[in-house]
Scaffold this active site. Structure first.
Site, PDB file in Angstrom:
ATOM      1  CD1 TRP B 114      -2.479  -2.166   1.192  1.00 43.25           C
ATOM      2  CD2 TRP B 114      -3.081  -0.669  -0.377  1.00 43.25           C
ATOM      3  NE1 TRP B 114      -3.536  -2.696   0.478  1.00 43.25           N
ATOM      4  CE2 TRP B 114      -3.922  -1.817  -0.484  1.00 43.25           C
ATOM      5  CE3 TRP B 114      -3.270   0.381  -1.270  1.00 43.25           C
ATOM      6  CZ2 TRP B 114      -4.934  -1.909  -1.446  1.00 43.25           C
ATOM      7  CZ3 TRP B 114      -4.281   0.289  -2.231  1.00 43.25           C
ATOM      8  CH2 TRP B 114      -5.098  -0.852  -2.312  1.00 43.25           C
ATOM      9  CG  ASP B 184      -3.255   4.748   4.365  1.00 41.16           C
ATOM     10  OD1 ASP B 184      -4.256   4.492   5.072  1.00 41.16           O
ATOM     11  OD2 ASP B 184      -3.093   4.278   3.223  1.00 41.16           O
ATOM     12  CE  LYS B 208      -8.141  -2.867   4.537  1.00 42.85           C
ATOM     13  NZ  LYS B 208      -8.611  -3.167   3.191  1.00 42.85           N
TER      14      LYS B 208
END
Lengths: 374, 374
Positions: B114, B184, B208
């Site tokens: 990511w 993030d 999530k």
């Protein structure tokens, strides 16, 4: 409060939701959604917890794309994309993509609140010409053909097919066949056939006729993307989404699933867009009939030939009487009838999910209200 | 297949969903969501058909903001924003905003899949320096303090707190107090306390730990926005969203409502983030314990001190055995255990909604599988 015809006690509150958007969805869709929150039948898991990389979700996207193609008779030369960011993101993505390298300005129509928003964002991105504006006439009418001199060298023409705030809807396709047409169909997409193949790019957020807020459908002819700039962020580049089959980054799985259910409803229960258009026309005719038979008690906002079948915007003699109308409507179980904050007044939105019996209830209420307060 | 302890027949399939995201949500939240599809209790209408301009929705946004502030002890100097576009949109919005006028590069860490995606998007927007990369070590570990020479003149530092694919999680706050920290936190936001006030900007998509895909939470210190450029499209300008209280354009009402329900659950049922962290730690300890007691049968991907409490990524001796594992797990009602498509292998995600009994079922399954196939 006595009603003629359908009794409100027979209808649940969702059926009497005339909200300008997010709008009412069909009851049968809501029931399937409710089930899917606990378990999507073919998966056995909550729709909120299924991976966007699952085979199931790929099949959802593929079926939704097929359904939209089928409903609109869309040729293979178009991509069907499911994006985030609402119509607002498209206000910018369209000129970011189509004005790249342009010298002549794109033609834009300014027909109401939403096309005004579009213009403000488009101007940041490149040369824009306002071909026609309804500002001087208070956005109570749309342009006639004689008022529109479309430029032959414009990179594209942009307009909004239905102005939800003012209740104005084009009854024809505008523009030249040799200039790409781009249309914001957010508030009448899949409410009727739309001659999609005459447009280069169509966009529509879901929350009027086809689903919840959070997903936007884009139909774009492949050739339009050939000259897109190469330096856009991935999520603002239509080609990223084409390449990834609308799964470039985690898509709004739930909203997309609901739109799929609505397209199934359109195909299997309604029987296609011609039938949907007939249903929507019947609802609109009934309600405009109440306005026209009220001896000016209910004052329609739009010029008669530009009336929207989606949003019936009207006024009473005074704002105080409009407030009284809203209070009594709410007490009677009718919701969402306030006009947009920018114009006030009253508005009944008659999106796909709203039924004729619901409009009959509203019509009865309006006749009663007039007799009581005239 | 025999299980020790909790029987799977006592648990519904959603409870045994170890998906990497969208992830499992708490059962009590799913039940409230199911009800809201037909009628939000305090409104009487489907959550899918309530206007984003309603008083109800303004109250939803206000309560959600209060709940996030309360959970994190967030000072008033931060804005709480609810945006579309996922973390991916933030990959671009952060440099668009914070690199404006910068001469020195921003510091970025490349710690896995990511943060690699972040770098690719950030580079388009301005000068970027990769301060550290785990590429040579196959992203099996995070940097130690001695490897990180943070630049004093960097406009900001960016890192990803938890790499979901590789199962790596920082156990400390990185960087200098005189350089704005941007993080993030998509995959561990609200899973534990995070010292939010040490960051200039935090972003996290919902799918999530806190809700369905389609909404992203941004916490941003007001002063960070003072030098933002003036020519960004409205939807890419944090200040537009601040000014509009996250209602700049139609927000994803449904997804935001679900996140509100999850924050209520965190506050009222879990009892805050310290309790949530303890629950998450217990789940992770149990599962890593299975790996560590397996004599190398289950091979954890991450270096021990960098192990994620959210994503337990592991391998078996061969891809064929991993496929066998997945097939038997599916047959046993355990879902979502495949590794990310970029690395393969196996992964159990233990987000907030996943319970300790579910991990006990998985642990039992893994012990059984090892005995059967070792």
């Amino acid at each position: 409060m006595a009603m003629e015809g359908m009794s409100m006690t027979q209808m649940n509150p969702n059926s009497l939701n005339f909200s300008g958007g997010p709008g009412a969805l069909p009851e049968s869709v809501l029931q399937q959604v409710q089930q899917a929150i606990i378990a999507v039948p073919e998966v056995g898991l909550s729709v909120l917890g299924i991976s966007h990389r699952s085979d199931w979700f790929a099949a959802v996207v593929a079926e939704l794309e097929r359904n939209i193609r089928s409903l609109l008779g869309l040729p293979d030369s178009y991509h069907v994309l499911l994006l985030q960011g609402g119509a607002t993101q498209q206000f910018s993505m369209v000129p970011m993509t189509l004005l790249h390298g342009a010298t002549a300005p794109a033609d834009y129509l300014h027909t109401g609140y939403w096309s005004g928003k579009v213009l403000a964002e488009a101007r940041r991105e490149g040369p824009i010409r306002t071909l026609w504006s309804g500002q001087d006439s208070g956005f109570t009418r749309l342009p006639d053909d004689g008022e529109l001199a479309f430029a032959a060298d414009a990179p594209y023409l942009h307009y909004v097919s239905n102005e939800t705030v003012e209740g104005l809807q084009f009854q024809r396709v505008l523009g030249r066949d040799d200039v790409p047409r781009v249309c914001d169909m957010s508030s009448d997409f899949l409410s009727k056939p739309c001659e999609a193949e005459r447009f280069a790019l169509i966009y529509a957020h879901a929350q009027k006729n086809i689903g919840p807020a959070g997903v936007t459908v884009v139909l774009v002819r492949d050739e339009v993307l050939a000259h897109a700039p190469d330096d856009l962020p991935g999520f603002l580049d239509y080609r990223s989404h084409v390449k990834a089959h609308s799964n470039f980054n985690t898509p709004p799985v739930f909203a997309i699933y609901v739109v799929l259910l609505v397209t199934r409803w359109l195909l299997n229960e309604v029987g296609g867009l011609h039938n949907m258009a007939a249903r929507n026309a019947a609802k609109a005719e009934l309600l405009y009939g109440v306005l026209d038979a009220s001896d000016g008690y209910y004052r329609g906002r739009a010029r008669v030939q530009d009336r929207s079948s989606m949003n019936v915007s009207f006024n009473l003699a005074t704002p105080a009487l409009e407030q009284q109308f809203l209070a009594e409507a709410t007490a009677a179980g009718l919701s969402g009838l306030g006009g947009h904050r920018s114009v006030g007044g009253l508005r009944a939105s008659l999106y796909n999910g709203l039924t004729l019996p619901a409009v009959e209830v509203l019509a009865g209420f309006m006749d009663d209200f007039r007799r009581k307060h005239a």
